[in-house]
Design a protein around this motif. Structure first.
Motif, PDB file in Angstrom:
ATOM      1  N   VAL A  19     -14.245   0.883   8.462  1.00 58.61           N
ATOM      2  CA  VAL A  19     -13.276   1.853   7.941  1.00 58.61           C
ATOM      3  C   VAL A  19     -13.532   3.230   8.544  1.00 58.61           C
ATOM      4  CG1 VAL A  19     -12.502   3.052   5.852  1.00 58.61           C
ATOM      5  CG2 VAL A  19     -12.887   0.580   5.806  1.00 58.61           C
ATOM      6  N   THR A  22     -12.406   3.325  12.247  1.00 62.19           N
ATOM      7  CA  THR A  22     -10.946   3.307  12.354  1.00 62.19           C
ATOM      8  C   THR A  22     -10.349   4.631  11.897  1.00 62.19           C
ATOM      9  OG1 THR A  22     -10.976   0.920  11.955  1.00 62.19           O
ATOM     10  CG2 THR A  22      -8.865   2.050  11.694  1.00 62.19           C
ATOM     11  N   HIS A  23     -10.923   5.225  10.858  1.00 59.45           N
ATOM     12  CA  HIS A  23     -10.440   6.521  10.380  1.00 59.45           C
ATOM     13  C   HIS A  23     -10.528   7.570  11.485  1.00 59.45           C
ATOM     14  CE1 HIS A  23      -9.578   9.654   7.408  1.00 59.45           C
ATOM     15  NE2 HIS A  23     -10.547  10.355   7.964  1.00 59.45           N
ATOM     16  N   GLN A  29      -4.512   8.859   9.988  1.00 55.92           N
ATOM     17  CA  GLN A  29      -3.104   8.565   9.738  1.00 55.92           C
ATOM     18  C   GLN A  29      -2.943   7.107   9.270  1.00 55.92           C
ATOM     19  OE1 GLN A  29      -0.256  10.229  12.644  1.00 55.92           O
ATOM     20  NE2 GLN A  29      -2.006  11.133  13.682  1.00 55.92           N
ATOM     21  N   TRP A  30      -3.519   6.790   8.139  1.00 60.95           N
ATOM     22  CA  TRP A  30      -3.502   5.421   7.632  1.00 60.95           C
ATOM     23  C   TRP A  30      -2.091   4.957   7.290  1.00 60.95           C
ATOM     24  CZ3 TRP A  30      -7.722   2.452   7.941  1.00 60.95           C
ATOM     25  CH2 TRP A  30      -8.964   3.068   8.037  1.00 60.95           C
ATOM     26  N   ARG A  33       0.021   3.667  10.430  1.00 66.96           N
ATOM     27  CA  ARG A  33      -0.631   2.767  11.390  1.00 66.96           C
ATOM     28  C   ARG A  33      -0.757   1.384  10.752  1.00 66.96           C
ATOM     29  NH1 ARG A  33       0.891   6.350  14.012  1.00 66.96           N
ATOM     30  NH2 ARG A  33      -0.331   7.917  15.138  1.00 66.96           N
ATOM     31  N   GLY A  36      -4.170  -0.093  10.733  1.00 69.99           N
ATOM     32  CA  GLY A  36      -5.019   0.486   9.702  1.00 69.99           C
ATOM     33  C   GLY A  36      -4.744  -0.111   8.341  1.00 69.99           C
ATOM     34  N   LEU A  37      -3.470  -0.370   8.047  1.00 64.72           N
ATOM     35  CA  LEU A  37      -3.122  -0.993   6.769  1.00 64.72           C
ATOM     36  C   LEU A  37      -3.731  -2.392   6.659  1.00 64.72           C
ATOM     37  CD1 LEU A  37       0.647   0.047   6.416  1.00 64.72           C
ATOM     38  CD2 LEU A  37      -1.322   0.991   5.199  1.00 64.72           C
ATOM     39  N   LEU A  40      -7.412  -2.033   5.822  1.00 63.75           N
ATOM     40  CA  LEU A  40      -7.622  -1.660   4.421  1.00 63.75           C
ATOM     41  C   LEU A  40      -7.434  -2.852   3.499  1.00 63.75           C
ATOM     42  CD1 LEU A  40      -5.912   1.846   4.151  1.00 63.75           C
ATOM     43  CD2 LEU A  40      -8.355   1.323   4.308  1.00 63.75           C
ATOM     44  N   TYR A 213       5.756   4.617   4.306  1.00 63.88           N
ATOM     45  CA  TYR A 213       5.452   4.384   5.726  1.00 63.88           C
ATOM     46  C   TYR A 213       6.624   4.819   6.603  1.00 63.88           C
ATOM     47  CZ  TYR A 213       5.167   1.768  10.118  1.00 63.88           C
ATOM     48  OH  TYR A 213       5.183   1.420  11.444  1.00 63.88           O
TER      49      TYR A 213
END
Length: 497
Positions: A19, A22-23, A29-30, A33, A36-37, A40, A213
């Motif tokens: 995490v 990736t952050h 900008q989760w 992206r 990124g979702l 999570l 989103y």
């Protein structure tokens, strides 16, 4: 609290590193992206869930059918896979994705929603929602040993499940872009209130995230206070459903109950303060994100010598994307041929009567074992990074829909790999419809412009008016709303009366 083993703790640390990396790679900008979702959701189902089990031990019925040794082994394996995915996806994003956020255009709109008519989307959402509330748009899953749904029920429920979440999220995104973020909370309240009647928390949650989103992708970013308010609102609706299940029972939310589900929700809200409802909420939440039980059972069977399934279920998943009016024998095939979880249950000698939470990575482990899982997460990282690159490269409605489709796949993590086929089939259909509508509009405008007796023709030396009569910058028969200042002078068509 219970005891957390060293293996589980090590797995959680690995996921935390994933995490963090990736952050940094996506610059926080989760929300915009899709890769990124997906990360999570994987951490939620394979890492956060272990913290929940540690805080509230003994409340998850799934853990009664799997040993802690199997959980430990699988948690370490899946955590390595998650970290590998993050390194591939984050490495691409770190060097290729833009760091900033796309700004809205001067008139307050965005090319991401160009051609998307809110009134038609809203009408479609109301129709799909009405069918859902009536009880005809939902179908209980066909379990092993049950007869398949009828053709009519399958068609209606298939259309609703295919488009309801996507269209509801699209309505929210377009509305936020057109009318501003001040309408965010009322919009999410109406959207969530309508969808929670379906008796599914995931439907309401995913639609809300898709709306945010799409709006954020188009440049409408909610301030932190509004995001917190939106999260609390959505959480309240989800908790109300859990309380309602405890107050009136789960049967009150079966598909054939129709509008009677509203009464159950009201009873749940009224009973929120009771001790019984609070226990029901806790019981309904502790197991909800346990994506490790299924993977641990499959991992344990593989260690016992059961062979992976190979490409069989992948092919079956692809066949799910073929509409039933083309594949006439689709409903006649066995349940295990139409349901990946059932096939894996039977192959790995698991109880097919239990409704597991397979997730994405658990079934992928069953394809080719641990080495195959590592290869597949690398491919997932490449695909999701490619989607993010494509969606952010140029703004268009088709790219917005594509991004929302992959975001929906990530958010429906619990349903497993088949969601890619069923969700993206619907998204591609919507993209084709948008393209067809825009093409038809251009053809109609072209016929109007070049009709016999038209007052204007292209001649060098003059610029076209932006409106047939007023020239006020609004869309007219001869030009777009935003004029031609972005087009090189030599490439402009010119007009004379």
């Amino acid at each position: 609290m219970g005891d957390m083993t060293t293996s589980v703790l090590a797995g959680i640390i690995l996921q935390g590193v994933a995490v963090w990396f990736t952050h940094r790679a996506i610059n926080g900008q989760w929300l915009t992206r899709v890769g990124g979702l997906l990360l999570l959701m994987a951490v939620l189902f394979h890492g956060v869930t272990e913290i929940v089990q540690w805080i509230w031990p003994g409340r998850n019925g799934y853990r009664q059918i799997v040993g802690q040794d199997a959980i430990d082994s699988w948690t370490l394996t899946v955590s390595v896979a998650i970290l590998l995915y993050a390194l591939v996806y984050g490495g691409i994003c770190l060097h290729r994705l833009p760091k900033g956020q796309r700004a809205r255009e001067a008139d307050g709109t965005s090319s991401y929603i160009e051609g998307l008519r809110l009134r038609w989307l809203l009408l479609l959402a109301v129709l799909l929602g009405g069918v859902t509330v009536s009880g005809f748009g939902l179908a209980a899953p066909t379990l092993y040993g049950q007869a398949p749904s009828s053709e009519g029920d399958y068609l209606v429920s298939g259309l609703v499940s295919q488009f309801l979440v996507t269209v509801a999220g699209l309505v929210g995104a377009v509305a936020l872009v057109r009318y501003g973020r001040r309408w965010a909370l009322p919009l999410l309240l109406i959207q969530g209130g309508c969808l929670i009647v379906a008796g599914s928390r995931s439907t309401m949650l995913v639609s809300a995230v898709l709306s945010l989103y799409g709006a954020a992708l188009a440049g409408v970013r909610l301030p932190r206070r509004q995001l917190v308010g939106a999260a609390l609102l959505v959480a309240f609706l989800a908790i109300s459903l859990s309380a309602a299940r405890g107050a009136v029972g789960r049967d009150a939310f079966l598909p054939d109950r129709g509008a009677a589900r509203v009464e159950g929700l009201v009873d749940g809200v009224l009973a929120l303060s009771s001790r019984q409802s609070q226990e029901a909420i806790l019981e309904d939440s502790v197991y909800r994100f346990d994506g490790n039980t299924f993977g641990a059972l499959v991992h344990d069977r593989l260690q016992d010598g059961v062979q992976p399934v190979g490409l069989v279920t992948m092919w079956n998943n692809l066949l799910l994307g073929v509409p039933s009016f083309i594949d006439k024998g689709k409903l006649e095939r066995s349940v295990e041929a139409r349901n990946e979880e059932t096939y894996l249950n039977l192959h790995f000698r698991l109880d097919p009567s239990i409704d597991y939470l397979p997730g994405m990575l658990g079934p992928m482990l069953g394809y080719f074992g641990v080495p195959g899982l590592m290869v597949l997460v690398i491919l997932l990282g490449l695909v999701f990074a490619g989607v993010d690159l494509l969606v952010t490269a140029t703004a268009s409605a088709a790219r917005l829909l594509l991004g929302m489709g992959f975001a929906q796949c990530a958010l429906f993590y619990e349903t497993g790999p088949p969601t890619f086929v069923t969700t993206l089939r619907g998204v591609l259909t919507l993209i084709v419809l948008v393209w067809a509508a825009r093409l038809a509009g251009r053809l109609l405008r072209g016929q109007d412009t070049w009709a016999p007796g038209a007052a204007r023709r292209p001649v060098a030396g003059q610029s076209p008016p932006t409106s047939r009569t007023t020239g006020d910058g609004q869309r007219g028969a001869f030009g777009p709303r935003r004029g031609t200042d972005m087009v090189p002078p030599a490439a402009r068509a010119t007009w004379a009366g």
